[in-house]
Design a protein around this motif. Structure first.
Motif, PDB file in Angstrom:
ATOM      1  N   ALA A 242       0.826  -1.203   0.000  1.00 26.53           N
ATOM      2  CA  ALA A 242       0.000   0.000   0.000  1.00 26.53           C
ATOM      3  C   ALA A 242       0.861   1.254   0.000  1.00 26.53           C
ATOM      4  O   ALA A 242       0.528   2.253  -0.658  1.00 26.53           O
ATOM      5  CB  ALA A 242      -0.928  -0.008   1.214  1.00 26.53           C
ATOM      6  N   ALA A 243       1.982   1.213   0.727  1.00 27.37           N
ATOM      7  CA  ALA A 243       2.864   2.369   0.818  1.00 27.37           C
ATOM      8  C   ALA A 243       3.438   2.736  -0.541  1.00 27.37           C
ATOM      9  O   ALA A 243       3.428   3.911  -0.942  1.00 27.37           O
ATOM     10  CB  ALA A 243       3.992   2.072   1.804  1.00 27.37           C
ATOM     11  N   VAL A 244       3.958   1.737  -1.248  1.00 24.48           N
ATOM     12  CA  VAL A 244       4.528   2.006  -2.570  1.00 24.48           C
ATOM     13  C   VAL A 244       3.425   2.436  -3.534  1.00 24.48           C
ATOM     14  O   VAL A 244       3.596   3.373  -4.329  1.00 24.48           O
ATOM     15  CB  VAL A 244       5.288   0.776  -3.094  1.00 24.48           C
ATOM     16  CG1 VAL A 244       5.809   1.031  -4.515  1.00 24.48           C
ATOM     17  CG2 VAL A 244       6.457   0.437  -2.165  1.00 24.48           C
ATOM     18  N   SER A 245       2.278   1.769  -3.471  1.00 27.12           N
ATOM     19  CA  SER A 245       1.161   2.151  -4.335  1.00 27.12           C
ATOM     20  C   SER A 245       0.763   3.602  -4.098  1.00 27.12           C
ATOM     21  O   SER A 245       0.540   4.367  -5.054  1.00 27.12           O
ATOM     22  CB  SER A 245      -0.042   1.239  -4.078  1.00 27.12           C
ATOM     23  OG  SER A 245       0.262  -0.112  -4.377  1.00 27.12           O
ATOM     24  N   ALA A 246       0.690   4.007  -2.835  1.00 21.76           N
ATOM     25  CA  ALA A 246       0.294   5.373  -2.514  1.00 21.76           C
ATOM     26  C   ALA A 246       1.290   6.384  -3.061  1.00 21.76           C
ATOM     27  O   ALA A 246       0.905   7.448  -3.573  1.00 21.76           O
ATOM     28  CB  ALA A 246       0.159   5.531  -1.003  1.00 21.76           C
ATOM     29  N   ALA A 247       2.588   6.067  -2.948  1.00 16.03           N
ATOM     30  CA  ALA A 247       3.605   6.977  -3.469  1.00 16.03           C
ATOM     31  C   ALA A 247       3.512   7.096  -4.985  1.00 16.03           C
ATOM     32  O   ALA A 247       3.644   8.190  -5.552  1.00 16.03           O
ATOM     33  CB  ALA A 247       4.994   6.500  -3.049  1.00 16.03           C
ATOM     34  N   VAL A 248       3.270   5.968  -5.668  1.00 12.62           N
ATOM     35  CA  VAL A 248       3.119   5.997  -7.121  1.00 12.62           C
ATOM     36  C   VAL A 248       1.876   6.788  -7.510  1.00 12.62           C
ATOM     37  O   VAL A 248       1.898   7.612  -8.447  1.00 12.62           O
ATOM     38  CB  VAL A 248       3.059   4.558  -7.683  1.00 12.62           C
ATOM     39  CG1 VAL A 248       2.718   4.571  -9.169  1.00 12.62           C
ATOM     40  CG2 VAL A 248       4.379   3.845  -7.458  1.00 12.62           C
ATOM     41  N   PHE A 249       0.780   6.563  -6.808  1.00 11.86           N
ATOM     42  CA  PHE A 249      -0.446   7.309  -7.094  1.00 11.86           C
ATOM     43  C   PHE A 249      -0.213   8.810  -6.929  1.00 11.86           C
ATOM     44  O   PHE A 249      -0.660   9.618  -7.752  1.00 11.86           O
ATOM     45  CB  PHE A 249      -1.568   6.865  -6.158  1.00 11.86           C
ATOM     46  CG  PHE A 249      -2.064   5.460  -6.382  1.00 11.86           C
ATOM     47  CD1 PHE A 249      -1.871   4.807  -7.579  1.00 11.86           C
ATOM     48  CD2 PHE A 249      -2.739   4.788  -5.361  1.00 11.86           C
ATOM     49  CE1 PHE A 249      -2.335   3.513  -7.779  1.00 11.86           C
ATOM     50  CE2 PHE A 249      -3.202   3.503  -5.552  1.00 11.86           C
ATOM     51  CZ  PHE A 249      -2.997   2.857  -6.761  1.00 11.86           C
ATOM     52  N   ALA A 250       0.470   9.189  -5.858  1.00 12.41           N
ATOM     53  CA  ALA A 250       0.742  10.611  -5.621  1.00 12.41           C
ATOM     54  C   ALA A 250       1.629  11.181  -6.717  1.00 12.41           C
ATOM     55  O   ALA A 250       1.404  12.312  -7.194  1.00 12.41           O
ATOM     56  CB  ALA A 250       1.391  10.805  -4.257  1.00 12.41           C
ATOM     57  N   ALA A 251       2.626  10.412  -7.132  1.00 10.09           N
ATOM     58  CA  ALA A 251       3.508  10.877  -8.205  1.00 10.09           C
ATOM     59  C   ALA A 251       2.731  11.084  -9.505  1.00 10.09           C
ATOM     60  O   ALA A 251       3.075  11.961 -10.316  1.00 10.09           O
ATOM     61  CB  ALA A 251       4.636   9.870  -8.422  1.00 10.09           C
ATOM     62  N   ASP A 252       1.677  10.304  -9.690  1.00  5.87           N
ATOM     63  CA  ASP A 252       0.873  10.407 -10.908  1.00  5.87           C
ATOM     64  C   ASP A 252      -0.305  11.365 -10.764  1.00  5.87           C
ATOM     65  O   ASP A 252      -1.125  11.488 -11.693  1.00  5.87           O
ATOM     66  CB  ASP A 252       0.381   9.026 -11.328  1.00  5.87           C
ATOM     67  CG  ASP A 252       1.490   8.178 -11.939  1.00  5.87           C
ATOM     68  OD1 ASP A 252       2.482   8.756 -12.440  1.00  5.87           O
ATOM     69  OD2 ASP A 252       1.376   6.931 -11.912  1.00  5.87           O
TER      70      ASP A 252
END
Length: 482
Positions: A242-252
């Motif tokens: 979830a942490a990595v997914s959240a960071a990727v979502f924020a970057a996008d």
């Protein structure tokens, strides 16, 4: 403790600060998530505590030791079917997967043996979520080694502070735990998002969005500690995913709420009825490091069992033999009884070796019969042992007044053994081995890693340890785990 603002009506008050153009609102400067994000961003240049590479090395060793764990195999099989862009490496297995998926598997490995580090008195295990998230993000982005180390430091600190914010000094326990929630996975998701956000190159506002997104993803229930099941092994993996997914979502471009922590429908409202310790969360950021209060485990069992193991090992060293035991009374802090002693029948006779790691009777019996590793090792929990079960049936767990007074700043216990010839022998510890009072020596940590990494050739394990200490990038470290 502070109570979150509770505006009247059905909607929360508007965040402080003007809205910006674009996909969503700006993150208010004076909200909790913004202050934590600014701290994380500052970790790119600021001084951080020594010893962070040791956290990474410990997790890599634990993941290597957990390669054949059934829960690890199950999750890896599922993730392999998902497929996706190869971005990051699964420790030991070598699979190249999307970064969130690699973080998931590696986080399950990190927590599967219940051997990962512990922060007190929040009683959460930060590195098992933060390190897998950071490794996956670092490899996916090509980040250098020092950036990985700094991201891990920031993520662990935020994770620990979220745990401390929910620590109730009157209860002398975490509000999360009182409600059956696994603080490790709930807080680790947000701390991991901060670490991953750093490695994806987000600025403070972007990291705040990553954390705000991640707060909707954290979860974990502790019932498996009591009555069995292996789902708890996945908690840190799901937090890292979830942490990595959240960071990727924020970057996008996805955004999180600016008042995600203290808001009317935010993190603390959901998990602690809006009550939290604001100073524990935000006071002295960058100066008072909760990271430094995170201790390593000497034994691959629930941390509440450790003082009982210490007592059993001490009595065994003094000459007590399991064959001489008529009955045993294990005295521990009253709040831990529900984890390691209840239901009594299940703890006296756990159904699986993994369940035995959460049993006071079974772990004491294991220590008296002679364990491996640093006194009790991973091999002692590969399967249930009939001799250990027979001895565990003679163990009764009770609340001990002194242990209760010391909890949770220290884990204490007393072990009283009545022998077959009528003697009473006793040993007490006021703080378990590996705690701040009795930290593991560097040689102990080296041995722990060597034993956990025993599946690697000795020269490869030594190369891996040297590379971690030299702060080599994740892209160099992870291939060495095969």
């Amino acid at each position: 403790m502070t109570t979150a603002d509770r505006p009247t009506g059905d909607t929360a008050a508007s965040p402080v600060g003007a809205a910006s153009g674009g996909a969503g609102p700006s993150v208010a400067v004076d909200t909790a998530v913004r202050r934590l994000a600014e701290f994380a961003a500052a970790c790119r240049e600021a001084d951080i505590p020594d010893g962070v590479p040791g956290r990474i090395l410990d997790i890599l060793g634990l993941a290597l030791a957990a390669q054949d764990d059934p829960a690890v195999r199950a999750v890896l099989a599922s993730v392999r079917r998902w497929g996706g862009t190869p971005e990051a490496t699964v420790i030991g297995a070598g699979d190249r997967l999307p970064a969130p998926a690699a973080a998931l598997v590696n986080g399950v490995m990190a927590h599967a043996l219940d051997f990962d580090d512990t922060h007190l008195p929040s009683v959460l295990h930060p590195s098992a979520s933060i390190v897998p998230a950071a490794l996956a993000a670092a490899e996916a982005t090509g980040a250098d080694g020092p950036s990985l180390v700094r991201a891990v430091a920031a993520g662990i600190e935020i994770c620990n502070r979220l745990g401390m914010a929910a620590y109730d000094r009157e209860l002398r326990n975490s509000v999360f735990f009182e409600r059956g929630l696994h603080a490790t996975s709930i807080c680790g998701t947000i701390g991991g998002a901060a670490a991953a956000g750093l490695l994806y190159g987000l600025d403070a506002a972007g990291i705040a969005h990553a954390m705000g997104i991640a707060a909707s993803m954290g979860a974990g229930l502790l019932e498996a500690n009591r009555t069995g099941g292996t789902v708890k092994k996945t908690h840190c993996g799901w937090a890292a995913h979830a942490a990595v997914s959240a960071a990727v979502f924020a970057a996008d471009g996805l955004t999180g709420p600016p008042t995600v922590l203290e808001g009317r429908f935010g993190f603390f409202a959901a998990y602690t009825s809006g009550v939290f310790d604001a100073d524990a969360l935000l006071g002295g950021l960058g100066e008072r490091w909760e990271l430094s209060r995170t201790v390593y485990k000497p034994y691959p069992t629930n941390h509440f069992t450790h003082p009982g193991i210490d007592c059993a090992l001490a009595l065994r060293a003094a000459g007590l033999r399991a064959a001489d035991v008529a009955s045993i009374e294990l005295g521990v802090a009253a709040p831990v009884l529900r984890t390691i002693a209840e239901p009594a029948a299940d703890k006296a006779r756990p159904q699986t070796a993994y369940h035995g790691k959460f049993s006071g009777p079974y772990t004491v019996a294991t220590a008296l019969l002679g364990g491996g590793g640093l006194g009790v090792g991973t091999a002692d929990f590969e399967r249930l042992d009939d001799a250990v079960l027979a001895l565990a049936a003679r163990v009764t767990c009770v609340a001990d007044e002194r242990a209760t007074e010391l909890f949770p700043n220290a884990f204490a216990a007393v072990l009283r053994v009545r022998t077959a010839d009528g003697r009473l022998v006793e040993h007490r510890v006021d703080a378990s081995r590996g705690s701040e009072a009795y930290p593991l020596a560097p040689a102990d940590l080296d041995l722990k890693f060597q034993l956990n990494a025993s599946g690697l050739p000795t020269s490869r394990a030594a190369e891996l340890a040297a590379a971690v200490r030299a702060q080599q990038p994740a892209s160099h470290l992870l291939p060495l785990t095969r």
